[in-house]
Design a protein around this motif. Structure first.
Motif, mmCIF file in Angstrom:
data_model
loop_
_atom_site.group_PDB
_atom_site.id
_atom_site.type_symbol
_atom_site.label_atom_id
_atom_site.label_comp_id
_atom_site.label_asym_id
_atom_site.label_seq_id
_atom_site.Cartn_x
_atom_site.Cartn_y
_atom_site.Cartn_z
ATOM 1 N N VAL A 60 0.867 -1.177 0.000
ATOM 2 C CA VAL A 60 0.000 0.000 0.000
ATOM 3 C C VAL A 60 0.904 1.228 0.000
ATOM 4 N N GLY A 61 0.628 2.170 -0.879
ATOM 5 C CA GLY A 61 1.415 3.395 -0.900
ATOM 6 C C GLY A 61 1.282 4.111 -2.220
ATOM 7 N N GLN A 62 1.917 5.260 -2.267
ATOM 8 C CA GLN A 62 1.891 6.091 -3.464
ATOM 9 C C GLN A 62 3.311 6.197 -4.007
ATOM 10 N N GLY A 83 4.334 5.534 2.208
ATOM 11 C CA GLY A 83 3.410 4.626 2.862
ATOM 12 C C GLY A 83 2.300 5.356 3.590
ATOM 13 N N PRO A 84 1.308 4.618 4.088
ATOM 14 C CA PRO A 84 0.141 5.208 4.746
ATOM 15 C C PRO A 84 0.474 5.926 6.054
ATOM 16 N N ASN A 107 9.152 0.731 8.791
ATOM 17 C CA ASN A 107 7.771 0.236 8.816
ATOM 18 C C ASN A 107 7.306 -0.326 7.475
ATOM 19 N N ILE A 108 8.202 -1.011 6.807
ATOM 20 C CA ILE A 108 7.862 -1.600 5.507
ATOM 21 C C ILE A 108 6.732 -2.612 5.678
ATOM 22 N N MET A 110 4.282 -2.506 7.560
ATOM 23 C CA MET A 110 2.984 -1.832 7.690
ATOM 24 C C MET A 110 2.401 -1.473 6.321
ATOM 25 N N MET A 111 3.221 -1.530 5.294
ATOM 26 C CA MET A 111 2.759 -1.220 3.929
ATOM 27 C C MET A 111 2.314 -2.475 3.191
ATOM 28 N N GLN A 112 2.713 -3.631 3.712
ATOM 29 C CA GLN A 112 2.447 -4.881 3.012
ATOM 30 C C GLN A 112 0.955 -5.228 3.046
ATOM 31 N N ARG A 113 0.412 -5.542 1.899
ATOM 32 C CA ARG A 113 -0.990 -5.962 1.813
ATOM 33 C C ARG A 113 -1.114 -7.392 2.334
ATOM 34 N N GLU A 114 -2.152 -7.640 3.101
ATOM 35 C CA GLU A 114 -2.360 -8.981 3.625
ATOM 36 C C GLU A 114 -2.722 -9.970 2.527
ATOM 37 N N ASP A 115 -3.499 -9.530 1.547
ATOM 38 C CA ASP A 115 -3.909 -10.425 0.479
ATOM 39 C C ASP A 115 -2.839 -10.660 -0.571
ATOM 40 N N GLY A 116 -1.767 -9.833 -0.582
ATOM 41 C CA GLY A 116 -0.715 -10.006 -1.572
ATOM 42 C C GLY A 116 0.608 -10.320 -0.933
ATOM 43 N N ALA A 117 0.612 -10.583 0.384
ATOM 44 C CA ALA A 117 1.853 -10.835 1.104
ATOM 45 C C ALA A 117 2.518 -12.121 0.649
ATOM 46 N N GLU A 118 3.817 -12.065 0.620
ATOM 47 C CA GLU A 118 4.569 -13.283 0.239
ATOM 48 C C GLU A 118 5.091 -13.978 1.450
#
Length: 118
Positions: A60-62, A83-84, A107-108, A110-118
């Protein structure tokens, strides 16, 4: 009337400066873009949208900035994201394979998506 004369006097130097800059702009930069597009067409470099799609699916981020650099003969994409929580994280990808090879920042996780986490 005075304002018009002043504007005309200001426009001419600005136009001359602009034309001078355009005339002296390096043609090799144009060649570098052609070489880059050719490398993508030939499959030597992963297209940037693929890298950005992967990042969007996993984090998640811009995106703030993207750079394509050569490091010891290896082409690398460096993508800086906000990040957020306001954290700035840099992701480094091998441009030839698209593989994520490094991350820097705080805080990397904290940016990781739960549905796309590896």
């Amino acid at each position: 009337m005075k304002n018009r004369r002043l504007l005309s006097r200001l426009r001419l130097p600005a136009l001359v400066t602009l034309l001078a800059l355009l005339a002296t702009s390096p043609a090799p930069a144009d060649e570098a873009w052609r070489d880059l597009h050719e490398a993508v067409r030939e499959g030597k470099i992963v297209p940037l949208p693929e890298i950005l799609d992967w990042l969007e699916a996993h984090y998640v981020g811009q995106v703030l900035e993207v750079e394509l650099e050569r490091d010891d003969g290896r082409m690398l994409y460096e993508v800086e994201m906000l990040g957020p929580q306001g954290q700035v994280v840099e992701f480094e990808f091998d441009a030839a394979s698209g593989e994520l090879i490094g991350m820097e920042g705080v805080n990397i996780n904290m940016m990781q998506r739960e549905d796309g986490a590896e």
